[in-house]
Design a protein around this motif. Structure first.
Motif, PDB file in Angstrom:
ATOM      1  N   GLU A 176     -82.871  37.119  79.358  1.00  0.00           N
ATOM      2  CA  GLU A 176     -82.286  38.299  80.008  1.00  0.00           C
ATOM      3  C   GLU A 176     -83.294  39.432  80.151  1.00  0.00           C
ATOM      4  OE1 GLU A 176     -78.411  39.976  79.028  1.00  0.00           O
ATOM      5  OE2 GLU A 176     -77.850  38.020  78.223  1.00  0.00           O
ATOM      6  N   LEU A 177     -84.189  39.504  79.166  1.00  0.00           N
ATOM      7  CA  LEU A 177     -85.220  40.549  79.226  1.00  0.00           C
ATOM      8  C   LEU A 177     -86.266  40.253  80.290  1.00  0.00           C
ATOM      9  CD1 LEU A 177     -85.634  41.063  75.388  1.00  0.00           C
ATOM     10  CD2 LEU A 177     -85.072  42.904  76.984  1.00  0.00           C
ATOM     11  N   GLY A 178     -86.341  39.001  80.730  1.00  0.00           N
ATOM     12  CA  GLY A 178     -87.275  38.673  81.803  1.00  0.00           C
ATOM     13  C   GLY A 178     -88.246  37.544  81.490  1.00  0.00           C
ATOM     14  N   ALA A 179     -88.200  37.014  80.262  1.00  0.00           N
ATOM     15  CA  ALA A 179     -89.137  35.942  79.911  1.00  0.00           C
ATOM     16  C   ALA A 179     -88.824  34.685  80.718  1.00  0.00           C
ATOM     17  CB  ALA A 179     -89.070  35.640  78.417  1.00  0.00           C
ATOM     18  N   LYS A 180     -89.879  33.983  81.125  1.00  0.00           N
ATOM     19  CA  LYS A 180     -89.706  32.751  81.900  1.00  0.00           C
ATOM     20  C   LYS A 180     -89.756  31.518  81.013  1.00  0.00           C
ATOM     21  CE  LYS A 180     -89.563  34.622  86.070  1.00  0.00           C
ATOM     22  NZ  LYS A 180     -88.239  35.261  86.167  1.00  0.00           N
ATOM     23  N   HIS A 181     -90.407  31.660  79.846  1.00  0.00           N
ATOM     24  CA  HIS A 181     -90.570  30.505  78.957  1.00  0.00           C
ATOM     25  C   HIS A 181     -90.310  30.939  77.522  1.00  0.00           C
ATOM     26  CE1 HIS A 181     -92.630  28.794  82.442  1.00  0.00           C
ATOM     27  NE2 HIS A 181     -93.355  29.907  82.475  1.00  0.00           N
ATOM     28  N   PHE A 182     -89.907  29.976  76.693  1.00  0.00           N
ATOM     29  CA  PHE A 182     -89.585  30.279  75.309  1.00  0.00           C
ATOM     30  C   PHE A 182     -90.108  29.139  74.448  1.00  0.00           C
ATOM     31  CE2 PHE A 182     -86.920  31.013  71.598  1.00  0.00           C
ATOM     32  CZ  PHE A 182     -86.796  32.399  71.572  1.00  0.00           C
ATOM     33  N   LEU A 183     -91.019  29.449  73.562  1.00  0.00           N
ATOM     34  CA  LEU A 183     -91.583  28.420  72.672  1.00  0.00           C
ATOM     35  C   LEU A 183     -91.054  28.644  71.262  1.00  0.00           C
ATOM     36  CD1 LEU A 183     -95.379  28.155  73.648  1.00  0.00           C
ATOM     37  CD2 LEU A 183     -93.621  26.381  73.850  1.00  0.00           C
ATOM     38  N   ILE A 184     -90.456  27.611  70.687  1.00  0.00           N
ATOM     39  CA  ILE A 184     -89.902  27.701  69.333  1.00  0.00           C
ATOM     40  C   ILE A 184     -90.893  27.060  68.372  1.00  0.00           C
ATOM     41  CG2 ILE A 184     -88.004  26.993  67.844  1.00  0.00           C
ATOM     42  CD1 ILE A 184     -86.387  26.745  70.610  1.00  0.00           C
ATOM     43  N   THR A 185     -91.393  27.833  67.427  1.00  0.00           N
ATOM     44  CA  THR A 185     -92.419  27.290  66.537  1.00  0.00           C
ATOM     45  C   THR A 185     -91.836  26.431  65.426  1.00  0.00           C
ATOM     46  OG1 THR A 185     -92.321  29.218  65.090  1.00  0.00           O
ATOM     47  CG2 THR A 185     -93.944  29.275  66.879  1.00  0.00           C
ATOM     48  N   GLY A 186     -90.600  26.731  64.994  1.00  0.00           N
ATOM     49  CA  GLY A 186     -90.132  26.089  63.773  1.00  0.00           C
ATOM     50  C   GLY A 186     -91.133  26.361  62.673  1.00  0.00           C
ATOM     51  N   ASP A 187     -91.408  25.355  61.857  1.00  0.00           N
ATOM     52  CA  ASP A 187     -92.369  25.564  60.766  1.00  0.00           C
ATOM     53  C   ASP A 187     -93.721  24.929  61.055  1.00  0.00           C
ATOM     54  OD1 ASP A 187     -90.600  27.026  59.172  1.00  0.00           O
ATOM     55  OD2 ASP A 187     -89.590  25.161  58.581  1.00  0.00           O
ATOM     56  N   ASP A 188     -93.928  24.468  62.273  1.00  0.00           N
ATOM     57  CA  ASP A 188     -95.186  23.775  62.581  1.00  0.00           C
ATOM     58  C   ASP A 188     -95.650  24.175  63.976  1.00  0.00           C
ATOM     59  OD1 ASP A 188     -97.297  22.077  63.053  1.00  0.00           O
ATOM     60  OD2 ASP A 188     -96.274  20.288  62.278  1.00  0.00           O
ATOM     61  N   GLU A 189     -96.453  25.238  64.005  1.00  0.00           N
ATOM     62  CA  GLU A 189     -96.906  25.750  65.298  1.00  0.00           C
ATOM     63  C   GLU A 189     -97.727  24.715  66.058  1.00  0.00           C
ATOM     64  OE1 GLU A 189     -97.699  27.756  62.436  1.00  0.00           O
ATOM     65  OE2 GLU A 189     -97.198  29.847  62.923  1.00  0.00           O
ATOM     66  N   ALA A 190     -98.598  24.008  65.322  1.00  0.00           N
ATOM     67  CA  ALA A 190     -99.490  23.060  66.002  1.00  0.00           C
ATOM     68  C   ALA A 190     -98.670  22.022  66.768  1.00  0.00           C
ATOM     69  CB  ALA A 190    -100.412  22.379  64.993  1.00  0.00           C
ATOM     70  N   LYS A 191     -97.600  21.547  66.125  1.00  0.00           N
ATOM     71  CA  LYS A 191     -96.718  20.562  66.772  1.00  0.00           C
ATOM     72  C   LYS A 191     -95.971  21.198  67.954  1.00  0.00           C
ATOM     73  CE  LYS A 191     -92.986  17.429  65.446  1.00  0.00           C
ATOM     74  NZ  LYS A 191     -91.977  17.223  64.397  1.00  0.00           N
ATOM     75  N   ILE A 208     -95.506  37.194  70.826  1.00  0.00           N
ATOM     76  CA  ILE A 208     -95.069  36.580  69.572  1.00  0.00           C
ATOM     77  C   ILE A 208     -94.105  37.532  68.878  1.00  0.00           C
ATOM     78  CG2 ILE A 208     -95.769  35.645  67.341  1.00  0.00           C
ATOM     79  CD1 ILE A 208     -98.533  35.140  68.492  1.00  0.00           C
ATOM     80  N   GLY A 209     -92.883  37.064  68.666  1.00  0.00           N
ATOM     81  CA  GLY A 209     -91.884  37.854  67.952  1.00  0.00           C
ATOM     82  C   GLY A 209     -91.041  38.683  68.892  1.00  0.00           C
ATOM     83  N   LEU A 210     -89.722  38.518  68.818  1.00  0.00           N
ATOM     84  CA  LEU A 210     -88.844  39.316  69.679  1.00  0.00           C
ATOM     85  C   LEU A 210     -88.088  40.322  68.818  1.00  0.00           C
ATOM     86  CD1 LEU A 210     -88.208  39.512  72.693  1.00  0.00           C
ATOM     87  CD2 LEU A 210     -86.140  38.213  72.276  1.00  0.00           C
ATOM     88  N   GLY A 211     -88.795  41.428  68.524  1.00  0.00           N
ATOM     89  CA  GLY A 211     -88.166  42.541  67.821  1.00  0.00           C
ATOM     90  C   GLY A 211     -88.295  43.765  68.706  1.00  0.00           C
ATOM     91  N   GLY A 212     -88.396  44.927  68.075  1.00  0.00           N
ATOM     92  CA  GLY A 212     -88.508  46.162  68.843  1.00  0.00           C
ATOM     93  C   GLY A 212     -89.712  46.135  69.769  1.00  0.00           C
ATOM     94  N   LEU A 213     -90.887  45.841  69.209  1.00  0.00           N
ATOM     95  CA  LEU A 213     -92.096  45.783  70.033  1.00  0.00           C
ATOM     96  C   LEU A 213     -92.047  44.610  71.003  1.00  0.00           C
ATOM     97  CD1 LEU A 213     -93.052  47.895  67.997  1.00  0.00           C
ATOM     98  CD2 LEU A 213     -95.297  46.799  68.025  1.00  0.00           C
ATOM     99  N   GLY A 214     -91.616  43.464  70.498  1.00  0.00           N
ATOM    100  CA  GLY A 214     -91.610  42.262  71.326  1.00  0.00           C
ATOM    101  C   GLY A 214     -90.729  42.419  72.558  1.00  0.00           C
ATOM    102  N   HIS A 215     -89.586  43.080  72.412  1.00  0.00           N
ATOM    103  CA  HIS A 215     -88.707  43.201  73.575  1.00  0.00           C
ATOM    104  C   HIS A 215     -89.353  44.065  74.639  1.00  0.00           C
ATOM    105  CE1 HIS A 215     -86.787  47.239  73.297  1.00  0.00           C
ATOM    106  NE2 HIS A 215     -86.067  46.899  74.347  1.00  0.00           N
ATOM    107  N   PHE A 216     -90.125  45.104  74.197  1.00  0.00           N
ATOM    108  CA  PHE A 216     -90.875  45.882  75.184  1.00  0.00           C
ATOM    109  C   PHE A 216     -92.021  45.055  75.770  1.00  0.00           C
ATOM    110  CE2 PHE A 216     -89.352  49.863  72.924  1.00  0.00           C
ATOM    111  CZ  PHE A 216     -88.568  50.294  73.985  1.00  0.00           C
ATOM    112  N   GLY A 217     -92.602  44.182  74.938  1.00  0.00           N
ATOM    113  CA  GLY A 217     -93.652  43.311  75.453  1.00  0.00           C
ATOM    114  C   GLY A 217     -93.155  42.492  76.641  1.00  0.00           C
ATOM    115  N   VAL A 218     -91.934  41.979  76.513  1.00  0.00           N
ATOM    116  CA  VAL A 218     -91.372  41.164  77.597  1.00  0.00           C
ATOM    117  C   VAL A 218     -91.099  42.011  78.832  1.00  0.00           C
ATOM    118  CG1 VAL A 218     -89.481  39.648  78.289  1.00  0.00           C
ATOM    119  CG2 VAL A 218     -90.334  39.574  75.932  1.00  0.00           C
ATOM    120  N   THR A 219     -90.405  43.143  78.628  1.00  0.00           N
ATOM    121  CA  THR A 219     -90.023  43.938  79.811  1.00  0.00           C
ATOM    122  C   THR A 219     -91.249  44.550  80.491  1.00  0.00           C
ATOM    123  OG1 THR A 219     -89.634  45.914  78.442  1.00  0.00           O
ATOM    124  CG2 THR A 219     -87.730  44.497  78.902  1.00  0.00           C
ATOM    125  N   LEU A 220     -92.198  45.030  79.698  1.00  0.00           N
ATOM    126  CA  LEU A 220     -93.341  45.734  80.296  1.00  0.00           C
ATOM    127  C   LEU A 220     -94.330  44.755  80.928  1.00  0.00           C
ATOM    128  CD1 LEU A 220     -93.814  48.462  77.531  1.00  0.00           C
ATOM    129  CD2 LEU A 220     -92.845  48.780  79.840  1.00  0.00           C
TER     130      LEU A 220
END
Lengths: 369, 369
Positions: A230-245, A195-207
């Protein structure tokens, strides 16, 4: 002041407004040198969100801990060792220091490679006080020319690694790597959400990818989707303002979620719906005075899912991570700033411009921009 | 009605006041017999708190699900099998039925001995509807003379066990045994805490002890300390009204805590302080409309601890538990009531008199008081 031919000098904050570009270059007194300490000539230091939360007093007032020289993603050259160096460290080695620089080194956890959960607490690389040696001395971080502290926490940087890229792995990387390994990423946890693609998140993906997991990035908008891929993620989920949806149709698709975001209004039960039974949702950070939702008892019991936390990484975990990074040729995405421009770099980091980690370069000491 | 020589008759609730001693003996129509079903002549049935939360509508209105014949800790004799019995079950066998009596039997989880987390949801032994066979038929529980349902969920009772003592293990026992095993009680989790000494809690003590763990009971007062020790607990923590104070000096003493209590005002961070890094705090029940505290982010991150949930137990887990109980000669502490006195037994259970589980005895069918 330090009885050495070099001085301990760095960029210090004197108040919460220091993050607005008001760090000042000062000389300071390091801890007394102990026989298991090293002195390090600093080459690189990553800018971590913790640096900013500390300086801004977002995590609490600093009071007598001002002035603060922050920075805990430090790489440099060992210029002094005592009679009792650890990790086989010798003068001339390139080593790194993460967010922790001391602990009791005697308790059950210190003896089990869990120094980050030492029974007596840890000494942070900055905003801490030493107690094992040089009792009461303040710790000073890496926005500086030199660093002094226990060699036990100095991690040899594998020769194959670019030392500038290694720097932000020492806190940002380790912080996500530790729970990834704890919860079996790439082994029993084949599908990992970040969750979140920032400094930590980008390492989460690569590692996580390097560990063999299939990664899903969960982000507020599509803005960083290309980067995620590009970092290696296979899937991308966009929450917008309604995660449940947003998560409809993706129920029970993940074994492990690492939450690098600190949105206080997260719909936690919706995130838990993404987890398979036995799955874990792990927080790796503490938001500045952030509220969190109530414990989602129904979702946890019905789904056999768990919410947990994880704090930085132990020296052994950092060593394992750096070896994985070397073996799998994992790239850190960094932008370099001259240390002399730290008062521009910090506000730019706060503005969210890093893709995905800023690294300060100590050119005077031989760091390369 | 059921095309058998026996009738399906039991004690039914017709409204929330049924828990006040107003259950009525009725005849009802069971599901259509499928080739993998059994009919069971009921000998014993435990009274579970779920029975009461369901009848009282504490978990939600029942609407068209009235009348309700509850009871999901059922032991009896198989009197009919179809052409496709599971678990090697044949006529004359003594078998048990827990809280779940059907699932899709096709999904990933059903195929991995996790039927309790079936992707299509479970059919409860009462207050459920069948869908795999006899679609739409209501499920009826064990406060009755006969039970009909899928043999897949019928657990053979080991011959060494007293069938009356086995009954409450099928929900109460399994509900605590499942997370004990999931989180390594007696293996990596040497020190186990059990919050609350009631029906589930008493099984928590006996089963965790049988698994080789050292058990600490955490209770509001000293009232049940002697019982806890007789059950096998080595330590007893009295919370009084201030958990944080009570737990001073016991920090990081437990690897796993099973919470069988549902006090809405629990000081969760205080309980988490009892856990070692990597530890788990597991809820096994859902309180009636109960509030829960906010997620204790700071305690979780700093302590590397986890909060999770667990729901009943799968058939394989129940089999494993019954074998352990037989091997280690674990005793259930039960009091027996004639099924004819169910309208006295239920109010007495609500009044908190059970030490620690009530079992209804169907004397007409040969159950022994």
């Amino acid at each position: 002041m330090s009885n050495t031919e070099y001085k301990f000098e760095g960029w210090a904050g004197f108040g919460p407004d220091s993050v607005e570009g008001k760090l000042k270059f000062i000389e300071y007194e390091p801890k007394q040198f102990a026989e298991d300490d090293i002195d390090m000539k600093i080459l690189y230091c990553g800018i971590c969100a913790s640096d900013i939360s500390t300086l801004s007093e977002g995590w609490g007032e600093l009071k007598d801990m001002w002035p603060q020289v922050v920075g805990h993603e430090i790489v440099g050259e060992v210029v002094r060792v005592g009679s009792n160096p650890k990790n086989g460290i010798k003068k001339g080695d390139i080593v790194g220091i993460g967010a922790q620089c001391d602990s009791c080194l005697q308790c059950h956890y210190c003896n089990k490679d869990k120094e980050n959960y030492c029974s007596k607490g840890m000494t942070g690389t900055y905003n801490g006080k030493f107690s094992r040696t040089s009792e009461g001395s303040k710790s000073y971080g890496g926005y500086a020319n030199y660093w002094r502290g226990p060699s036990h926490f100095a991690i040899p940087i594998p020769k194959e690694l670019d030392p500038a890229e290694a720097a932000p792995l020492l806190c940002g990387g380790g912080t996500v790597y530790s729970p990834l390994v704890e919860h079996g990423a790439g082994k029993e946890a084949k599908n990992v959400g970040i969750i979140g693609l920032g400094g930590l998140g980008h390492f989460g993906v690569t590692l996580a990818t390097a560990l063999g997991a299939e990664v899903t990035v969960i982000s507020h908008s599509a803005r960083k989707q290309k980067d995620a891929e590009e970092l290696g993620a296979k899937h991308f989920l966009i929450t917008g303002d309604d995660e449940a949806k947003a998560f409809k149709g993706h129920e029970r698709s993940l074994d492990l979620i690492i939450c690098t975001s600190n949105a206080p209004d997260m719909n936690i039960p919706a995130y838990l719906s993404l987890l398979r039974p036995g799955g874990n949702f792990i927080f790796v950070g503490i938001p500045e005075g952030g509220q969190v939702p109530t414990i989602p008892l129904f979702a946890m019991v019905m789904g056999n899912v768990h919410i947990g936390g994880s704090l930085i990484a132990s020296p052994q975990t950092l060593k394992d991570m750096l070896q994985l990074v070397a073996d799998k040729k994992v790239k850190s995405w960094i932008q370099k700033w001259s240390l002399d421009k730290v008062n521009e770099a910090v506000p730019s980091m706060i503005a969210g411009n890093a893709r995905y980690r800023y690294v300060l370069v100590n050119e005077k000491n031989g760091g390369k921009l």
